[in-house]
Design a protein around this motif. Structure first.
Motif, short mmCIF file in Angstrom:
data_model
loop_
_atom_site.label_atom_id
_atom_site.label_comp_id
_atom_site.label_asym_id
_atom_site.label_seq_id
_atom_site.Cartn_x
_atom_site.Cartn_y
_atom_site.Cartn_z
N GLN A 1 0.24 -10.17 -2.46
CA GLN A 1 -0.81 -8.99 -2.60
C GLN A 1 -0.37 -7.82 -2.34
OE1 GLN A 1 -2.43 -9.70 1.54
NE2 GLN A 1 -2.72 -7.69 1.82
N VAL A 2 0.60 -7.72 -1.99
CA VAL A 2 1.92 -6.73 -2.15
C VAL A 2 2.59 -6.25 -3.25
CG1 VAL A 2 4.31 -5.63 -0.82
CG2 VAL A 2 3.00 -6.76 0.15
N GLU B 1 0.01 -6.30 -6.07
CA GLU B 1 -0.55 -6.37 -6.63
C GLU B 1 -1.43 -4.79 -6.23
OE1 GLU B 1 -4.20 -7.61 -8.71
OE2 GLU B 1 -2.47 -8.41 -8.81
N THR B 2 -1.27 -4.69 -4.91
CA THR B 2 -2.32 -3.15 -4.41
C THR B 2 -1.09 -1.99 -4.33
OG1 THR B 2 -1.02 -4.46 -2.26
CG2 THR B 2 -3.71 -4.97 -2.92
N GLY B 3 0.01 -2.48 -4.18
CA GLY B 3 1.11 -1.51 -3.85
C GLY B 3 1.27 -1.08 -2.44
N ASP B 4 1.23 -2.31 -2.20
CA ASP B 4 1.23 -1.71 -0.58
C ASP B 4 2.45 -1.20 -0.01
OD1 ASP B 4 0.22 -1.81 1.86
OD2 ASP B 4 -0.05 -3.86 2.01
N PRO B 5 2.33 -0.06 0.40
CA PRO B 5 3.97 0.60 1.04
C PRO B 5 4.13 -0.21 2.55
CG PRO B 5 1.93 2.14 1.49
CD PRO B 5 1.45 0.89 0.56
N ALA B 6 3.22 -0.67 2.72
CA ALA B 6 3.59 -1.40 4.29
C ALA B 6 5.07 -2.62 3.94
CB ALA B 6 2.56 -2.07 4.81
N VAL C 1 7.21 -5.34 3.59
CA VAL C 1 6.76 -6.75 3.63
C VAL C 1 7.45 -7.57 4.77
CG1 VAL C 1 8.78 -6.37 1.70
CG2 VAL C 1 6.36 -7.71 1.72
N MET D 1 5.59 -8.74 7.31
CA MET D 1 4.30 -9.22 6.45
C MET D 1 4.78 -11.41 6.29
SD MET D 1 2.12 -6.44 4.48
CE MET D 1 1.30 -6.84 3.35
N THR E 1 7.89 -7.41 -9.21
CA THR E 1 7.52 -5.82 -9.62
C THR E 1 7.72 -6.08 -10.91
OG1 THR E 1 7.35 -4.98 -7.90
CG2 THR E 1 7.16 -3.61 -9.20
#
Length: 185
Positions: free
Chosen positions: A106-107, A109-114, A116, A119, A147
């Motif tokens: 998910q991280v 795929e979405t490029g989520d900067p939160a 990790v 999570m 990545t």
């Protein structure tokens, strides 16, 4: 073990696994809606976290998931029973691998900067309330690895990766077989 990720005729991904015993199996993906193949997320996560009992370590040891098919080679005479023992022995690790690879997937795929790490810690705590056994550096390595693999996947449309020998699950011995000498009376 060599693993080749490629696009299948259905638009999804297929991982062709070349095991050390000469058996070649295909593991179809069910990820047409994602740019990052889910099985590639398993590969990167399990390798970075040294999870021998995950999907790829289990396959390397001889496990066969229900959706896999034999491409070539000759499986061992006891392949179904051995595979079942491996999957049963690795049941908990396979569940953890699914959850952790899902977060890493998910991280990326979405490029989520939160961050990790929190999570992954939270996802792990759902299945195992004990202490988190990996470092934040290992979690970061999984994200970086996935990545990089994803970039190569997107550039080439196919990807050849090697599963490390030290991460092959140890198959449990067959049940009901006694080993060693019998006691003398």
């Amino acid at each position: 073990m060599l693993v080749v990720f490629a696009h299948s005729s259905t638009g999804s991904t297929v991982a062709t696994v070349h095991r050390a015993d000469g058996v070649v199996m295909q593991l179809p993906g069910h990820d047409r809606k994602y740019r990052v193949p889910h099985d590639l997320a398993h590969f990167a996560t399990e390798r970075a976290l040294d999870m021998a009992g995950g999907v790829f370590g289990s396959i390397a040891a001889g496990a066969v998931f229900a959706n896999m098919r034999l491409v070539s080679g000759r499986p061992r005479h006891d392949a179904p029973a051995r595979g079942k023992r491996i999957l049963e022995a690795n049941k908990q690790t396979l569940g953890l691998a699914e959850v952790l690879a899902g977060v890493i997937h998910q991280v990326v795929e979405t490029g989520d900067p939160a961050p990790v790490a929190p999570m992954v810690h939270n996802a792990y705590a759902v299945l195992d309330p004990g202490g988190f056994p990996w470092s934040d550096d290992q979690v970061g390595a999984a994200v970086r690895d996935l990545t990089e693999l994803t970039a190569e996947w997107e550039a080439q449309g196919t990807l050849r990766v090697t599963w490390p020998d030290h991460l092959i699950a140890a198959p449990p011995p067959p049940r009901g077989i006694r080993r060693g000498r019998r006691g003398r009376t």
